[in-house]
Design an enzyme around this catalytic site. Structure first.
Site, short mmCIF file in Angstrom:
data_model
loop_
_atom_site.label_atom_id
_atom_site.label_comp_id
_atom_site.label_asym_id
_atom_site.label_seq_id
_atom_site.Cartn_x
_atom_site.Cartn_y
_atom_site.Cartn_z
N TYR A 1 -26.10 49.41 11.55
CA TYR A 1 -26.41 48.01 11.86
C TYR A 1 -25.62 47.66 13.12
O TYR A 1 -24.40 47.76 13.12
CB TYR A 1 -25.94 47.09 10.73
N HIS B 1 -26.75 57.58 -0.05
CA HIS B 1 -25.92 57.22 1.10
C HIS B 1 -24.57 56.73 0.62
O HIS B 1 -24.49 55.78 -0.15
CB HIS B 1 -26.62 56.16 1.95
N TYR C 1 -22.91 44.70 -0.59
CA TYR C 1 -23.99 45.57 -0.10
C TYR C 1 -24.46 46.51 -1.21
O TYR C 1 -25.66 46.77 -1.35
CB TYR C 1 -23.50 46.37 1.12
N PRO D 1 -33.80 40.32 5.85
CA PRO D 1 -33.65 41.71 5.41
C PRO D 1 -32.30 42.34 5.73
O PRO D 1 -32.05 43.48 5.35
CB PRO D 1 -34.78 42.44 6.17
#
Ligand code: APR
Ligand code: PHB
Length: 385
Positions: A196, A72, A380, A288
């Site tokens: 998200y 990704h 990230y 998470p």
């Protein structure tokens, strides 16, 4: 029995540590309370940082991951339907890989040559301040293993952290007043990349396991029960939190797994007690939201394995001495990022309209500033192992 290192827990942390040590010629025994099938039945997150991808290669367990894992190059954040894509490759020249933690565990199990004792009951640690030994029960008999070191990789509810006398350990914790209701479904993902989403009704996440299997989550109150959510209710609620185009594109079906996970931030300090070392969820929990749990467990054991190797091969105690301090520095940075991302994307009834405006400002700052986007992407994608 005797082993140089006894590892408690055959989750990703224990299995990776065991594999790195076995490749270095250090002998280990892993003690796991559950059966292999039980361990492989747990559905967990699935985003690997580059450091984790590299570590799977070092463990000679990366072949299937490279064949089946999905690279990704970015991720989408959406706020009340306003969408922003973060292009990792452009921002930082790196990417992540979507590959389920269950598959990581399966691959590490498959390459292990040394002994793993499953269904080991009543594991107890003895004399870890001196010459350590471990006992466990199996098939009605009690067994004893003498060892040089014990690695506590037995997760948040394990026995290792609990065996440390309370004055010797400090814990830091934040619980959140909500959990994630997750659904696994055999339908193509709604988008190529993860989404998200922040919405006044609560957070939502669109994730995936493969081209034909998707994973979705919605924020629910901490006391909610999964049984209260039939599939139709879940899909309706998820759609209501996504922007209209994504909601329209969502392909739904019967869930093959549905469960609620609480959200928590937790760190124990230090990570060494005599000859006992903690790693992974035994030492810390992240919510998470930043997909850091598995990656953090793997970065811990990468550092711990190198420290054991220095001890046995180079005959130097320095790295074992430094393990706790070194690992905690990275742990706290991942804790910060996971906490920050959780705060940005969830609804917190107690912070009211002020809190919502601050969240909106944070989102607008992110979308308007390349520097802020780089900082998001750097975290990230994962700080260096
Ligand atoms: N004796 C033996 N084994 C135990 C005991 C015990 N008393 N208690 C727990 N275990 C085992 C569990 O059954 C589990 O298989 O230890 C293992 C711990 O594995 P994980 O919980 O997967 O923890 P870890 O390997 O640190 O991996 C961290 O898991 O929870 C996720 O988000 C987290 O992705 C992260 C990853
Ligand atoms: C998942 O696919 O289960 C997943 C992905 C990203 C997260 C958390 C969970 O941040």
């Amino acid at each position: 029995m005797r082993a140089q290192v006894v590892i408690i827990g055959a989750g990703p942390a224990g299995l990776m540590l065991g594999r790195l040590l076995e490749l270095a010629g250090i002998d280990t025994i892993i003690l796991e309370r559950k059966s292999p099938d039980y361990v492989l039945g747990r559905i967990r997150a699935g985003v690997l940082e580059q450091g984790s991808i590299d570590l799977m290669g070092r463990a000679q367990a990366g072949a299937r991951m490279h064949a089946e894992g999905l690279i990704h190059h970015g991720v989408e954040l959406s706020f009340d339907g306003d969408r922003q894509r973060f292009d990792f490759t452009q921002l930082m020249g790196r990417h992540v890989m979507v590959y389920g933690q269950t598959e990581v565990t399966r691959d590490l199990m498959a390459v292990r040559r040394s002994s793993t004792i499953y269904e080991a009951e009543d594991v107890s640690l003895h004399d870890f301040d001196g010459k350590p030994w471990v006992t466990y029960r199996k098939d009605g008999l009690t067994h004893r293993i003498d060892c040089d070191f014990i690695a506590g990789c037995d997760g948040f509810h394990g026995i290792c952290r609990a065996s440390v006398p309370p004055p010797a350990i400090a814990t830091f914790e934040r619980t959140y007043p909500f959990g994630w209701l997750g659904v696994l479904v055999d339908q193509p993902p709604v988008a190529d990349e993860l989404i998200y989403a922040h919405h006044a009704r609560g957070f939502a996440l669109c994730s995936q396991r493969s081209a034909v299997r998707s994973r979705y989550y919605i924020q629910v109150p901490a006391d909610e029960k999964a049984e209260a959510w039939d599939d139709a209710r879940f899909w309706d609620e998820l759609r209501s939190r996504l922007n209209p185009e994504t909601a329209e594109a969502l392909q739904t079906g019967s869930s093959i797994e549905k469960s609620i996970a609480p959200l928590r931030s937790f760190v124990a300090e230090p990570l060494r007690f005599g000859q006992l070392f903690l790693a992974g969820d035994a030492a810390h929990i992240v919510p998470p939201t930043g997909a850091k749990g598995l990656n953090l467990a793997l970065s811990d054991v990468a550092a711990l394995a190198d420290a054991f190797i220095e001890h046995y091969i180079d005959r130097s105690p320095a790295a074992l001495k430094g393990y706790s301090t070194k690992a905690l520095q990275r742990i706290w940075k991942a804790e910060r990022f996971s906490w920050w991302m959780t705060n940005l994307l969830h609804t917190f009834p107690e912070t009211g309209d002020f809190g919502r405006r601050i969240q909106r400002a944070e989102f607008d700052y992110l979308t308007g500033s390349t520097v802020a986007q780089q900082s998001f992407a750097e975290n990230y994608l994962g700080l260096p192992f």
